[in-house]
Each structure stands twice: as C-alpha cells, then as structure tokens.
Design a protein around this motif. Structure first.
Motif, PDB file in Angstrom:
ATOM      1  N   ALA A   1       0.836  -1.208   0.000  1.00  0.00           N
ATOM      2  CA  ALA A   1       0.000   0.000   0.000  1.00  0.00           C
ATOM      3  C   ALA A   1       0.870   1.258   0.000  1.00  0.00           C
ATOM      4  O   ALA A   1       0.597   2.217  -0.724  1.00  0.00           O
ATOM      5  N   ARG A   2       1.919   1.231   0.802  1.00  0.00           N
ATOM      6  CA  ARG A   2       2.762   2.421   0.885  1.00  0.00           C
ATOM      7  C   ARG A   2       3.485   2.668  -0.446  1.00  0.00           C
ATOM      8  O   ARG A   2       3.567   3.795  -0.926  1.00  0.00           O
ATOM      9  N   GLN A   3       3.979   1.588  -1.032  1.00  0.00           N
ATOM     10  CA  GLN A   3       4.725   1.737  -2.285  1.00  0.00           C
ATOM     11  C   GLN A   3       3.825   2.283  -3.395  1.00  0.00           C
ATOM     12  O   GLN A   3       4.250   3.069  -4.231  1.00  0.00           O
ATOM     13  N   ARG A   4       2.541   1.883  -3.358  1.00  0.00           N
ATOM     14  CA  ARG A   4       1.604   2.362  -4.391  1.00  0.00           C
ATOM     15  C   ARG A   4       0.921   3.668  -3.996  1.00  0.00           C
ATOM     16  O   ARG A   4       0.000   4.113  -4.669  1.00  0.00           O
ATOM     17  N   LYS A   5       1.325   4.202  -2.868  1.00  0.00           N
ATOM     18  CA  LYS A   5       0.754   5.456  -2.353  1.00  0.00           C
ATOM     19  C   LYS A   5      -0.764   5.343  -2.180  1.00  0.00           C
ATOM     20  O   LYS A   5      -1.528   6.265  -2.517  1.00  0.00           O
ATOM     21  N   GLU A   6      -1.201   4.193  -1.693  1.00  0.00           N
ATOM     22  CA  GLU A   6      -2.627   4.003  -1.404  1.00  0.00           C
ATOM     23  C   GLU A   6      -2.915   4.469   0.021  1.00  0.00           C
ATOM     24  O   GLU A   6      -2.047   4.393   0.890  1.00  0.00           O
ATOM     25  N   ALA A   7      -4.143   4.922   0.219  1.00  0.00           N
ATOM     26  CA  ALA A   7      -4.438   5.609   1.482  1.00  0.00           C
ATOM     27  C   ALA A   7      -5.046   4.716   2.551  1.00  0.00           C
ATOM     28  O   ALA A   7      -5.282   5.153   3.671  1.00  0.00           O
ATOM     29  N   HIS A   8      -5.296   3.441   2.221  1.00  0.00           N
ATOM     30  CA  HIS A   8      -5.977   2.597   3.204  1.00  0.00           C
ATOM     31  C   HIS A   8      -5.029   2.119   4.302  1.00  0.00           C
ATOM     32  O   HIS A   8      -3.810   2.232   4.197  1.00  0.00           O
ATOM     33  N   ARG A   9      -5.647   1.585   5.353  1.00  0.00           N
ATOM     34  CA  ARG A   9      -4.875   0.989   6.443  1.00  0.00           C
ATOM     35  C   ARG A   9      -4.962  -0.529   6.382  1.00  0.00           C
ATOM     36  O   ARG A   9      -5.874  -1.094   5.776  1.00  0.00           O
ATOM     37  N   VAL A  10      -4.010  -1.156   7.050  1.00  0.00           N
ATOM     38  CA  VAL A  10      -4.036  -2.609   7.207  1.00  0.00           C
ATOM     39  C   VAL A  10      -4.195  -2.907   8.697  1.00  0.00           C
ATOM     40  O   VAL A  10      -3.388  -2.448   9.514  1.00  0.00           O
TER      41      VAL A  10
ATOM     42  N   ASP B   1     -10.916   6.128  16.061  1.00  0.00           N
ATOM     43  CA  ASP B   1     -11.055   7.485  15.492  1.00  0.00           C
ATOM     44  C   ASP B   1      -9.758   8.280  15.589  1.00  0.00           C
ATOM     45  O   ASP B   1      -9.538   9.208  14.819  1.00  0.00           O
ATOM     46  N   ASN B   2      -8.950   7.944  16.573  1.00  0.00           N
ATOM     47  CA  ASN B   2      -7.751   8.752  16.828  1.00  0.00           C
ATOM     48  C   ASN B   2      -6.458   8.076  16.378  1.00  0.00           C
ATOM     49  O   ASN B   2      -5.380   8.395  16.869  1.00  0.00           O
ATOM     50  N   LEU B   3      -6.571   7.147  15.446  1.00  0.00           N
ATOM     51  CA  LEU B   3      -5.347   6.551  14.905  1.00  0.00           C
ATOM     52  C   LEU B   3      -4.514   7.639  14.239  1.00  0.00           C
ATOM     53  O   LEU B   3      -5.060   8.553  13.624  1.00  0.00           O
ATOM     54  N   PRO B   4      -3.202   7.560  14.353  1.00  0.00           N
ATOM     55  CA  PRO B   4      -2.371   8.572  13.692  1.00  0.00           C
ATOM     56  C   PRO B   4      -2.500   8.447  12.173  1.00  0.00           C
ATOM     57  O   PRO B   4      -2.961   7.420  11.671  1.00  0.00           O
ATOM     58  N   PRO B   5      -2.105   9.474  11.437  1.00  0.00           N
ATOM     59  CA  PRO B   5      -2.172   9.377   9.970  1.00  0.00           C
ATOM     60  C   PRO B   5      -1.263   8.256   9.463  1.00  0.00           C
ATOM     61  O   PRO B   5      -0.325   7.863  10.160  1.00  0.00           O
ATOM     62  N   ILE B   6      -1.551   7.770   8.257  1.00  0.00           N
ATOM     63  CA  ILE B   6      -0.767   6.643   7.735  1.00  0.00           C
ATOM     64  C   ILE B   6       0.682   7.012   7.475  1.00  0.00           C
ATOM     65  O   ILE B   6       1.517   6.137   7.279  1.00  0.00           O
TER      66      ILE B   6
END
Lengths: 317, 286
Positions: B137-146, B226-231
């Motif tokens: 996800a990070r390499q493809r600059k995708e915004a979702h979380r795992v 709700d308060n997870l830090p940004p990716i």
C-alpha cells in the motif's frame, strides 16, 4: 529483446539473478526483491527500486510471510536466500501463507546439495523433498546460468509459487550455448543423446553426468543425459522415452537419495507401471556430510563422475 | 469523545452478535472457539461497523481497509461481524458452518470465501502477511490501512516479533495491530508458564506506538479507532485491548475449559440468558 550472458564458460548465478531481477524490476512495477540478510547480489535492484526492496534481517519466516502479503496485493515477490533456511526455517510459512493461497512467490535458493562449503548446517540436501511435497509448489533445479535468467523472465506469467534451486552460486558452468534452448516449466532437456543407458540429473550434476558420459563414450558406451530441471511438474514423456529407448536409468543428484528426483521418478514408475531393466540412484546417503568442497564430498559419498561410470559399466555387464 | 449514539448502536450490534455466536455454537454439533470469539466480539464490531472503510458490495475495492484475522480460530466471530455488516447470510453460516465443502470453516479460507482477505489459522503468521500488505500500500501510495487482529497467546510465536521488528524498522504507519489481550492461552493463563508482561513495553521497544484500552468498552474502542495517527506516522500502531475470554457468559468467562467447546441445549439457553442479563445490566448502568 533477447539478452544472454556470455563472458567465459563460468559466471556467477547470483549475479545473473541480480541483473535479471533488476531488469524485471525496471519492466514490471509489481516485482519486489526480498532477502533475509543474504541480498548481496541484489544491490542494483536495491539502488534503483529501494521502495520495492525489503531486507528483513536474519528472519526467514517473516520474509516468507511478507512475500505472501505482497503477493496477495498482486505483486510478484522474489525471495533470494540460502536454501536450508529458506526451505526449512520458513517451511510452514511457505506451505500455509504462500502455497495454501497459491500465491506467485518466487524462491531463489543458493547452495544446493553439498556445495555450500559451510558444513551440515548450511548444506541443502532435503530441500527438494520438502518443497515438492508442498501442494501448489513448483520445483526447479537449474545448473546453467542463462537458464536461470530465462526461467525468471518466463516466471512473470506463472501464477503459482515457484522454487528455483541453484548450486553454490559463485561460479557456475554454462551447459548450453546461450540462445540455443527454450525452457519451460514441466519440461526437461536431452543434453546428450545415447542408446545404452540414461543418466537423469539436475542442477550442477548435469555437468557431472556429461563428464561421465564422455568417459563412457571413449569405451564405446553411449549414454543419454537428461537435464530434468523441472522436478515438479515432471516431464513423464521424456522419462518414458528414455526407459523405452535405453532401458537402463541412473539418477544422479546432489540431494538425499531418499526424497529427491530419484524418488519423484520412482513414483512415476509406480504410478505409470513403467519397468526399466535397471534403475539406480546416486546421491547423498543418510548422513550429515560434514565439511569439504562439493567436489570432495561427492567423491567421498560416491556420486561423482567416476562413481557414475562404475555404476553404469556394472549395470551393462 | 465517542458519540453516545454511535456507542449505543455498536453495543446493540455486539449484543446481537454474541447471541448469534451462541446460537450458532448451539446449532453446531462440533466444537467452536467460543471463548476467544466472545473476547474479540466488541473489537470486531468496532472495526467492521465503525473503524474500517469497507463496502460489502465492493469487496475488491482497492481503497478498502484490509483486515487480517491472525487468530484464525476466531473465524466464526469474523463471519458474524461481516454478516451483520451485510457480507454474508447468517442462516447460511448456521446451516453450513464446519460442514463438508462449506465456505465457512473453523479457520478462514480466502479462496473459499470471497471477502476474507487472507487464509489464516496457523498462529503467529498474520502480522508478517499484514506487513506485506502495508508495504504494498505504501509503495503504491494508497491511502488505506491494514488492520491485523492477533490473540495475545499467539504472540508467543517468534515470527510475530520478527514482523513487529520489520514494521517498526520500516516505519509502516499504515499498519495497525490489535491485540485481543484476554490473558489466556488455550490451556493456561498468562503467567502460569509464559509471561507476556511488560507487554506494552515490548511493543514500544519494537518501535510501535501503543494504545491501551478496555476491549469491551465501546466508547474506548471508537476513540482508539477514530484517533489513529495518519498513515504517514513514523511508527505502526498497536491497540492492546484488555478483554475477558468468554465475555458475557458466566460459565465461560476466564475458564480455560472454554477456549473451545460444544454447547448443549441447556448451555445455550443459559448462555443466552447471561448475555441478555449482561446487556441489560450495562444498559441500566449507562
């Protein structure tokens, strides 16, 4: 573009892996290179594609798991590493995280058989037995550096897990003139033709088999040599043809005799009701072989070219 | 602070889910891993019904958050959380669970059940796979979380810490581990043999941000999600959720006999009565 490596009769399998992976990385943005601290040959890949290179440190299980995760997202991860740790430490991850989900992870293992020079901790004599037993896994053993490259390229369209066994990975002999052969999963190569007996070998042992065949030819015995680089799936037609035409079969491999190519072939004989006149296997007996070069150990345990010549002469008496 | 209406909505879902779990267990003539299902029920409701961006009508959407159930023996809990979200049909699960050729097995199988992100069941393997998803996800600059749900017991496995080390070293801020910290293994309590504490410090030492919470307090679950830090955070995050194995059923709570089990008709009735009383109690206290 057809490229070949052709600088002398020896070249490094690892450097072929590194260069080919770099080329594939350039062409396909879903190719990743992973290593558990044995990625020396991956330096150019790492330099040009740092965001697709992962070194997990000495942690093979984790490395296999991460590869599974990458493949779940449509990537093609190549894991480069030393065979015993890649196939045994991470065995369950290979099976459950990768093979169970039928993910296109490529394992490129170096140090096949007793070639590692590291003694019994680093020798790789069980890997074929282990890897071929995993459902969905394909098992290749390659003794020619240009073949490694071609197989890596064709693997881009292969949707299943794939294990490639290489020998010591330092300097490998070229078996075939570059560009003269096409390779395919599930195939084998008749590296030399003959009518009196067939030696079936894989990886570095193909060269040893060819040496034995040369010696025997000088004595008027014509031996066929098959490079059975695809161990699973196996080319049964090539096998059947060899039995029909040469009647006598010798399997020569740098692997435990129990569980390696010889066992795969014995299985094929049983399943297909195939009965060669003679069937012998040469390889590593049930021992921890200890220290020495691959060549010295092959001689000690009786599966070098001299031993092969003796076995075939005895067989044809 | 969590919206009280949202808290109540999720609590009702969790209540519904517990009853569905018990009824499924009662209808099935084999063993269900009911103890650990009940301990992560509230967390899975929080994830599938509030925290994760998922859409049951578009299960392959590239933007969806990914969820891996590393504690694969809790599959039925995931099936029901997903069923309540609209992925699956509850009656179908009850009818086929654990039976020949069922898509709903004791451990989740991605190939047999679309919507499941990853086949799991062998403990300790999920986090490394989640790390692979996060790298991709990070390499493809995708915004979702795992998100990767683990049981605390399975974190005895070395591979978990290898993966934790990689995630911390590579600063995978898009990765969220969730620990169902019920302080029980299959046959013992944490500390009887192996001791996990100081647990949060272990994760911190592997360069993770740690959030500790009560895994049965829906307000705290919502707040944590709700308060997870940004990716782009420099560290992955682990939510260590303190839970009770068998939560809501008096004879199962903190009882090593109920890691997994089969429920008789009487057991089923008693368990449902317990869950109803428990829920009524929580409501009157609220």
């Amino acid at each position: 573009m057809k490229m070949t490596f052709n600088f002398g009769s020896f070249l490094s399998a690892r450097s072929v892996v590194g260069e080919t992976l770099h080329e594939l990385g350039q062409k396909h943005n879903n190719v990743w290179a992973l290593t558990a601290d044995t990625g020396g040959a991956l330096a150019t890949f790492k330099k040009d594609f740092p965001d697709r290179f992962i070194d997990t440190g000495v942690a093979e299980q984790n490395c296999a798991g991460i590869a599974a995760g990458l493949a779940l997202e449509g990537n093609i991860p190549f894991i480069a590493g030393m065979i015993p740790f890649m196939t045994m430490r991470a065995c369950e991850q290979n099976r459950t995280a990768i093979c169970y989900q039928d993910l296109p992870v490529r394992f490129i293992g170096t140090g096949g058989g007793l070639t590692s020079g590291g003694g019994s901790t680093h020798n790789a004599m069980e890997d074929i037995s282990i890897m071929k037993s995993l459902v969905n896994m394909t098992v290749l053993s390659i003794g020619d550096p240009n073949m490694i490259r071609d197989i890596m390229i064709l693997s881009m369209d292969y949707p299943h897990p794939l294990y490639i066994r290489l020998a010591q990975g330092k300097k490998d002999r070229m078996l075939y003139e570059p560009g003269t052969r096409t390779y395919k999963i599930g195939e084998g190569i008749t590296a030399r033709d003959g009518k009196d007996a067939t030696i079936i070998a894989h990886g570095e042992m193909v060269y040893v088999a060819l040496e034995a065949a040369k010696t025997l030819a000088a004595e008027g015995i014509e031996v066929r040599v098959i490079d059975m680089y695809s161990i699973k799936p196996l080319n049964k037609n090539l096998l059947l043809k060899a039995v029909k035409e040469t009647r006598n079969i010798v399997v020569l491999e740098d692997h435990l005799m129990e569980g390696g190519l010889a066992s795969v072939i014995a299985d094929a004989f049983v399943d297909g009701n195939i009965y060669p006149e003679n069937f012998k296997r040469l390889g590593i007996p049930q021992v921890f072989a200890g220290f020495g070069s691959g060549e010295e150990l092959r001689k000690k345990y009786g599966y070098d070219d001299t031993a092969t010549v003796a076995v075939i002469k005895q067989m044809l008496k | 602070m969590a919206d009280p209406k949202e808290v109540k909505r999720l609590e009702e879902l969790a209540y519904e889910m517990r009853k569905k779990l018990i009824n499924l267990c009662g209808a099935y003539d084999g063993v269900v891993h009911i103890g650990g299902d009940l301990s992560m029920t509230d967390l899975l409701i929080g994830l599938y019904h509030h925290g994760m961006r998922v859409d049951p009508s578009d299960i392959k959407s590239p933007t969806r958050d990914r969820f891996l159930l590393s504690k694969g023996h809790g599959a039925v809990c995931m099936y029901i959380a997903m069923c309540l979200r609209g992925y699956f049909d509850y009656d179908e699960i009850v009818k086929t669970y654990g039976r020949l050729d069922s898509a709903y097995g004791m451990h989740p199988c991605k190939i047999q059940l679309p919507g499941v992100e990853c086949s799991t069941g062998s403990l300790g393997q999920g986090l490394a796979i989640a790390v692979g998803l996060a790298f991709s996800a990070r390499q493809r600059k995708e915004a979702h979380r795992v998100f990767c749900m683990m049981g605390d017991g399975e974190t005895c496995e070395g591979e978990v810490w290898e993966a934790a080390n990689t995630a911390g070293s590579y600063k995978l801020g898009n990765l969220v581990g969730i620990i169902d910290r019920n302080k029980q293994l299959m046959t013992s309590f944490d500390g009887d043999y192996m001791r996990l504490e100081p647990y949060a410090d272990k994760w911190r030492a592997f360069n993770w941000d740690v959030v500790e919470l009560d895994g049965h307090d829906m307000g705290q679950i919502i707040d944590a999600l709700d308060n997870l830090p940004p990716i782009t955070n420099e560290k992955p995050t682990v939510l260590i959720a303190s839970t009770i194995k068998g939560k809501g059923v008096s004879f199962m709570e903190k009882n090593v006999g109920w890691h997994a089990g089969a429920l008789s008709k009487e057991d089923t009735e008693k368990a449902i009565a317990d869950i109803e009383a428990d829920y009524a109690g929580e409501r009157s206290a609220a």
